[in-house]
Motif scaffolding. Structure first.
Motif, PDB file in Angstrom:
ATOM      1  N   ALA A   1       0.844  -1.194   0.000  1.00 48.19           N
ATOM      2  CA  ALA A   1       0.000   0.000   0.000  1.00 48.19           C
ATOM      3  C   ALA A   1       0.879   1.244   0.000  1.00 48.19           C
ATOM      4  CB  ALA A   1      -0.927  -0.009   1.219  1.00 48.19           C
ATOM      5  N   ILE A   2       1.894   1.244   0.823  1.00 48.69           N
ATOM      6  CA  ILE A   2       2.793   2.397   0.893  1.00 48.69           C
ATOM      7  C   ILE A   2       3.618   2.512  -0.391  1.00 48.69           C
ATOM      8  CG2 ILE A   2       4.768   3.372   2.135  1.00 48.69           C
ATOM      9  CD1 ILE A   2       3.243   2.776   4.658  1.00 48.69           C
ATOM     10  N   LEU A   3       4.077   1.391  -0.893  1.00 50.10           N
ATOM     11  CA  LEU A   3       4.807   1.403  -2.162  1.00 50.10           C
ATOM     12  C   LEU A   3       3.919   1.977  -3.275  1.00 50.10           C
ATOM     13  CD1 LEU A   3       7.674   0.540  -2.953  1.00 50.10           C
ATOM     14  CD2 LEU A   3       6.769  -1.697  -3.546  1.00 50.10           C
TER      15      LEU A   3
ATOM     16  N   TYR B   1      -0.370   5.635  11.681  1.00 50.42           N
ATOM     17  CA  TYR B   1       0.749   6.540  11.450  1.00 50.42           C
ATOM     18  C   TYR B   1       2.059   5.872  11.853  1.00 50.42           C
ATOM     19  CZ  TYR B   1       2.480  11.252  10.565  1.00 50.42           C
ATOM     20  OH  TYR B   1       3.101  12.349  10.015  1.00 50.42           O
ATOM     21  N   GLY B   2       2.004   5.074  12.930  1.00 50.91           N
ATOM     22  CA  GLY B   2       3.192   4.392  13.428  1.00 50.91           C
ATOM     23  C   GLY B   2       3.739   3.322  12.495  1.00 50.91           C
ATOM     24  N   GLN B   3       2.969   2.894  11.525  1.00 54.24           N
ATOM     25  CA  GLN B   3       3.439   1.894  10.565  1.00 54.24           C
ATOM     26  C   GLN B   3       4.177   2.524   9.390  1.00 54.24           C
ATOM     27  OE1 GLN B   3      -0.653   0.164  10.100  1.00 54.24           O
ATOM     28  NE2 GLN B   3       0.496  -1.756   9.996  1.00 54.24           N
ATOM     29  N   ILE B   4       3.853   3.766   9.072  1.00 52.89           N
ATOM     30  CA  ILE B   4       4.334   4.382   7.840  1.00 52.89           C
ATOM     31  C   ILE B   4       5.856   4.514   7.810  1.00 52.89           C
ATOM     32  CG2 ILE B   4       4.295   6.496   6.445  1.00 52.89           C
ATOM     33  CD1 ILE B   4       1.348   6.830   7.383  1.00 52.89           C
ATOM     34  N   TYR B   5       6.435   5.152   8.827  1.00 57.99           N
ATOM     35  CA  TYR B   5       7.869   5.429   8.788  1.00 57.99           C
ATOM     36  C   TYR B   5       8.734   4.167   8.864  1.00 57.99           C
ATOM     37  CZ  TYR B   5       6.855  10.368   8.736  1.00 57.99           C
ATOM     38  OH  TYR B   5       6.404  11.615   8.366  1.00 57.99           O
ATOM     39  N   PRO B   6       8.394   3.189   9.696  1.00 58.23           N
ATOM     40  CA  PRO B   6       9.193   1.955   9.672  1.00 58.23           C
ATOM     41  C   PRO B   6       9.133   1.243   8.318  1.00 58.23           C
ATOM     42  CG  PRO B   6       7.924   2.061  11.706  1.00 58.23           C
ATOM     43  CD  PRO B   6       7.462   3.198  10.829  1.00 58.23           C
ATOM     44  N   ILE B   7       7.963   1.261   7.675  1.00 60.17           N
ATOM     45  CA  ILE B   7       7.849   0.627   6.358  1.00 60.17           C
ATOM     46  C   ILE B   7       8.651   1.419   5.328  1.00 60.17           C
ATOM     47  CG2 ILE B   7       6.258   0.083   4.467  1.00 60.17           C
ATOM     48  CD1 ILE B   7       4.215  -0.763   6.628  1.00 60.17           C
ATOM     49  N   LEU B   8       8.567   2.744   5.371  1.00 65.08           N
ATOM     50  CA  LEU B   8       9.363   3.565   4.453  1.00 65.08           C
ATOM     51  C   LEU B   8      10.854   3.277   4.641  1.00 65.08           C
ATOM     52  CD1 LEU B   8       7.488   6.994   4.595  1.00 65.08           C
ATOM     53  CD2 LEU B   8       7.779   5.548   2.569  1.00 65.08           C
ATOM     54  N   LYS B   9      11.278   3.161   5.880  1.00 69.20           N
ATOM     55  CA  LYS B   9      12.687   2.865   6.172  1.00 69.20           C
ATOM     56  C   LYS B   9      13.078   1.517   5.568  1.00 69.20           C
ATOM     57  CE  LYS B   9      15.816   2.438  10.143  1.00 69.20           C
ATOM     58  NZ  LYS B   9      16.173   1.046  10.290  1.00 69.20           N
ATOM     59  N   ASP B  10      12.210   0.510   5.759  1.00 64.42           N
ATOM     60  CA  ASP B  10      12.472  -0.824   5.184  1.00 64.42           C
ATOM     61  C   ASP B  10      12.533  -0.766   3.661  1.00 64.42           C
ATOM     62  OD1 ASP B  10      12.510  -1.902   7.739  1.00 64.42           O
ATOM     63  OD2 ASP B  10      10.491  -2.770   7.592  1.00 64.42           O
ATOM     64  N   LEU B  11      11.606  -0.031   3.051  1.00 66.71           N
ATOM     65  CA  LEU B  11      11.581   0.067   1.586  1.00 66.71           C
ATOM     66  C   LEU B  11      12.858   0.708   1.056  1.00 66.71           C
ATOM     67  CD1 LEU B  11       7.846   1.107   1.000  1.00 66.71           C
ATOM     68  CD2 LEU B  11       8.885  -1.128   0.550  1.00 66.71           C
ATOM     69  N   VAL B  12      13.365   1.693   1.768  1.00 64.43           N
ATOM     70  CA  VAL B  12      14.623   2.334   1.367  1.00 64.43           C
ATOM     71  C   VAL B  12      15.773   1.334   1.506  1.00 64.43           C
ATOM     72  CG1 VAL B  12      16.308   4.119   1.988  1.00 64.43           C
ATOM     73  CG2 VAL B  12      13.865   4.699   1.820  1.00 64.43           C
ATOM     74  N   GLU B  13      15.816   0.632   2.649  1.00 65.18           N
ATOM     75  CA  GLU B  13      16.889  -0.342   2.886  1.00 65.18           C
ATOM     76  C   GLU B  13      16.879  -1.467   1.849  1.00 65.18           C
ATOM     77  OE1 GLU B  13      16.457  -1.626   6.948  1.00 65.18           O
ATOM     78  OE2 GLU B  13      17.202   0.289   7.749  1.00 65.18           O
TER      79      GLU B  13
ATOM     80  N   GLY C   1      15.917  -1.110  -1.209  1.00 70.97           N
ATOM     81  CA  GLY C   1      16.146  -0.562  -2.532  1.00 70.97           C
ATOM     82  C   GLY C   1      14.874  -0.316  -3.325  1.00 70.97           C
ATOM     83  N   TYR C   2      13.714  -0.420  -2.681  1.00 71.45           N
ATOM     84  CA  TYR C   2      12.444  -0.209  -3.368  1.00 71.45           C
ATOM     85  C   TYR C   2      12.015   1.258  -3.362  1.00 71.45           C
ATOM     86  CZ  TYR C   2      12.053  -5.280  -3.113  1.00 71.45           C
ATOM     87  OH  TYR C   2      12.289  -6.626  -3.239  1.00 71.45           O
ATOM     88  N   ALA C   3      12.651   2.047  -2.521  1.00 75.59           N
ATOM     89  CA  ALA C   3      12.375   3.484  -2.451  1.00 75.59           C
ATOM     90  C   ALA C   3      13.692   4.196  -2.174  1.00 75.59           C
ATOM     91  CB  ALA C   3      11.354   3.789  -1.357  1.00 75.59           C
TER      92      ALA C   3
ATOM     93  N   GLU D   1      13.283  -0.672  -9.006  1.00 78.83           N
ATOM     94  CA  GLU D   1      13.103  -1.958  -8.331  1.00 78.83           C
ATOM     95  C   GLU D   1      11.790  -1.985  -7.552  1.00 78.83           C
ATOM     96  OE1 GLU D   1      15.884  -0.084  -7.993  1.00 78.83           O
ATOM     97  OE2 GLU D   1      17.361  -1.268  -9.103  1.00 78.83           O
ATOM     98  N   GLY D   2      11.448  -0.830  -6.966  1.00 76.93           N
ATOM     99  CA  GLY D   2      10.192  -0.726  -6.231  1.00 76.93           C
ATOM    100  C   GLY D   2       8.990  -0.874  -7.143  1.00 76.93           C
ATOM    101  N   LYS D   3       9.064  -0.263  -8.320  1.00 77.98           N
ATOM    102  CA  LYS D   3       7.974  -0.397  -9.297  1.00 77.98           C
ATOM    103  C   LYS D   3       7.836  -1.856  -9.735  1.00 77.98           C
ATOM    104  CE  LYS D   3       8.179   4.289 -11.089  1.00 77.98           C
ATOM    105  NZ  LYS D   3       8.550   5.168 -12.193  1.00 77.98           N
TER     106      LYS D   3
END
Length: 185
Positions: A10-12, A41-53, A55-57, A78-80
């Motif tokens: 969903a965030i991706l 709200y508490g889920q968004i930033y940890p997921i964004l951090k994971d996506l960056v780690e 390579g998807y974001a 890669e995220g797409k």
């Protein structure tokens, strides 16, 4: 069996829209996804951090005076590809809905029929409010956002909400009739 965390998708997916910050993602969730997919709200930033780690974001940090640094996220190639791969996977199961009303009705022989009818009245009123909210959102998308490439898909999800909410409203009405008939017997 481990359940896949679809919230990351969903965030991706939101990163493919104009949402680039955690705040804008949360606003979009509250206006749209929250009607069918709850994300805190508490889920968004940890997921964004994971996506960056993973390579998807990617993230771009901008220094701000007298404010915390602004982090703007964007989806990578890669995220797409990951999002597209997930979109193409077959659905695994029909989700089981937790529904307090149904749980209470299941055990309602332990209360007066009028109390069960009142529960159904309350539910029906909430459903009518939801239905009207969906109609308002659909009208707004149709009138103001019809040029958006995603608008047809937003309308599809709204139509699902409208159809299922209308069915639930009708079910409440039919259930009240059955309970009234039982009371008269």
């Amino acid at each position: 069996m481990n359940k896949e965390n679809n919230t990351r998708y969903a965030i991706l997916g939101l990163l493919t829209t104009d949402c680039t910050t955690g705040y804008s993602i949360k606003q979009m969730i509250d206006r749209s996804l929250n009607h069918f997919w709850k994300i805190s709200y508490g889920q968004i930033y940890p997921i964004l951090k994971d996506l960056v780690e993973e390579g998807y974001a990617s993230v771009r940090v901008t220094k701000q005076e007298d404010k915390p640094d602004k982090k703007e996220y964007s989806i990578t190639a890669e995220g797409k590809q990951e999002l597209q791969s997930w979109l193409q996977k077959p659905l695994q199961e029909i989700p089981t809905e937790k529904n307090e009303l149904l749980l209470k009705l299941f055990f309602s022989r332990h209360q007066d029929v009028d109390q069960s009818i009142e529960l159904l009245n309350q539910q029906q009123n909430k459903l009518l409010d939801r239905y009207n909210t969906y109609l308002g959102i659909k009208e707004m998308i149709t009138n103001e956002l019809s040029d958006e490439v995603d608008s047809v898909f937003w309308i599809l999800t709204l139509d699902y909400g409208l159809v299922t909410t209308k069915a639930a409203i009708d079910w409440c009405e039919n259930s009240k009739k059955k309970l009234r008939n039982q009371k008269e017997e």
